[in-house]
Design a protein around this motif. Structure first.
Motif: not given
Length: 472
Positions: A148-168
């Motif tokens: 999980v941490t490896t994939l998250l690190k890779n994704l966060n390096e991309s300008p095409l990726f946006h993560l929003e937490t605490s959202c239902v």
């Protein structure tokens, strides 16, 4: 009727709901296809239950497995056998999904190792498997967290990726026969996103008062390894999705009973690889089950007598490791010792009969006798002459609700199917939110595998759909 949103994005994205391994795998494939991704997570931190996975990911055949190359040819048969009687319904659909899962398993491991840089070089044999095929790393980080941490690190390096937490996510939006986006809430704010949707929101094993109570009321009072939160399958049935196997809930036979908080309904899983590497189970000083059978069978053996405690319902079983098993699982056991879930002690501390019970097991491992319970693989157990002073590592374990095999029906390409078996346009699903793959029992190591295989397929399909509709 949906609420009038406070914010509506007119920009189209591919939308991924859930940041466990299924969602991260889908997002990774979408980014690989140059597709903008908006990932929504209801928890404050990403990773979901995948972050907790401690035994590994199945793959066969791979270059890391023991024996001659390509010798593991039984993964499909083991999975079918584990699925049990459920195969009698929707048989062709299930067999197709199982075939996709097992035939794609070697490629899933290769993708994580060769493309993402995850260490999966250590292989163990878990319960219900006829061959060692559950992969984990050689380091201190459990496999779920490592992946999980490896994939998250890779994704966060991309300008095409946006993560929003605490959202239902509160609604899946549909126009005609096509899913067009989602409505979601972040605190008091309601928003809308437009685009194709991949649902990877997990199961309902923590929904004790809701879906779990509705489908499996007999499990009332059982502890759980899941956070208490509602299931989300209803969001997909609202747009026409079909459900399957909702009564198929996996109770894991070994979750730790914390001696500091015995009555807590929330349990920490005792990784199945502890038994796979040679650990045994004792009740009143004696083994009572082949520890290498499926989770369903081992759980049934534990619960065949009345529970020791009533609230939560739990049993008094000891998980015992020797120094050989400890050496093979030190990264896990060290954490359990630190948490106070296991203790290093001697056999004398385990009560009357423990010396004789463990010696009988040691004789079987040494080949001096055949196990009357049928166990044939013993991992790295090395204790031969058992005495009251023999060092062991021990923790009290009990069954706990762990995984839901039921969910929305998908195609081998991760398309969500309606009640007529027709794909719902613009909607895919992967991971524990889906049903039909595991039947009555999921093999250990196949949860992470399912997330990678079908998450990647969902990402590929959603990327293709996004590109085809870019001009709409």
């Amino acid at each position: 009727m949906s609420k009038v949103p406070n914010q509506t994005s007119t920009t189209r994205h591919a939308i991924v709901v859930g940041s466990g391994l299924a969602g991260l795998s889908a997002a990774s494939q979408l980014i690989a296809h140059k597709t903008p991704v908006y990932l929504l997570e209801r928890s404050a931190k990403p990773g979901g239950n995948s972050m907790k996975a401690s035994s590994g990911i199945n793959g066969a055949p791979t270059k890391y497995q023991p024996g001659p190359p390509l010798s593991d040819t039984s993964f499909y048969d083991d999975t079918v056998k584990s699925a049990g009687a459920a195969l009698s319904t929707a048989t062709k659909q299930r067999e197709s999904l199982i075939s996709t899962l097992t035939n794609s398993s070697s490629g899933a491991v290769s993708w994580l190792v060769d493309e993402k840089g995850v260490d999966l070089t250590v292989v163990a044999q878990l319960g219900g498997h006829s061959f060692p095929r559950t992969h984990r790393g050689a380091g201190q980080t459990p496999p779920g967290a490592s992946i999980v941490t490896t994939l998250l690190k890779n994704l966060n390096e991309s300008p095409l990726f946006h993560l929003e937490t605490s959202c239902v996510v509160t609604d899946v939006l549909k126009t005609g026969d096509e899913v067009t986006g989602v409505e979601y809430s972040c605190g008091e704010e309601t928003k809308v996103l437009n685009g194709p949707v991949v649902f990877a929101s997990g199961g309902f094993a923590g929904d004790a008062e809701g879906m779990l109570a509705a489908y499996r009321p007999d499990l009332a009072g059982f502890p759980s390894t899941n956070d208490p939160r509602p299931g989300s399958q209803h969001l997909l049935t609202h747009v026409g999705a079909q459900l399957l196997d909702m009564e198929s809930v996996q109770v894991h036979p070994t979750s730790f009973v914390d001696p500091k908080n015995v009555s807590s309904p929330a349990k920490f899983l005792a990784a199945e690889m502890l038994r796979g590497e040679g650990g045994l189970l004792l009740r009143d000083g004696k083994r009572f089950v082949n520890e290498m059978l499926t989770r369903k069978v081992v759980t049934a053996a534990v619960t065949s007598i009345p529970a020791t405690d009533s609230l939560p319902r739990q049993w008094d079983v000891l998980l015992v490791l020797d120094e050989g098993v400890y050496e093979r699982t030190a990264s896990h056991v060290g954490f359990y010792l630190w948490k106070g879930l296991m203790r290093k002690t001697t056999v004398a501390d385990l009560g009357d009969g423990a010396v004789a019970g463990i010696q009988a097991y040691a004789d079987i491992v040494a080949g001096a006798s055949v196990d009357p319970l049928g166990r044939e693989t013993f991992g790295h157990w090395k204790l031969r002459d058992v005495s009251p002073d023999s060092v062991v590592y021990v923790g009290r374990v009990t069954p706990a609700v762990h995984f839901t095999m039921g969910g929305v029906v998908i195609s081998p390409q991760s398309e969500v199917l309606d009640k007529a078996g027709i794909p719902i346009k613009g909607l895919w699903a992967a991971g524990e939110v889906t049903g039909g793959i595991h039947g009555d029992n999921r093999l250990g190591g196949s949860s992470l595998l399912e997330c990678v295989v079908f998450g990647r397929k969902a990402g590929d399909q959603a990327a293709k759909y996004f590109a085809e509709h870019a001009r709409d």
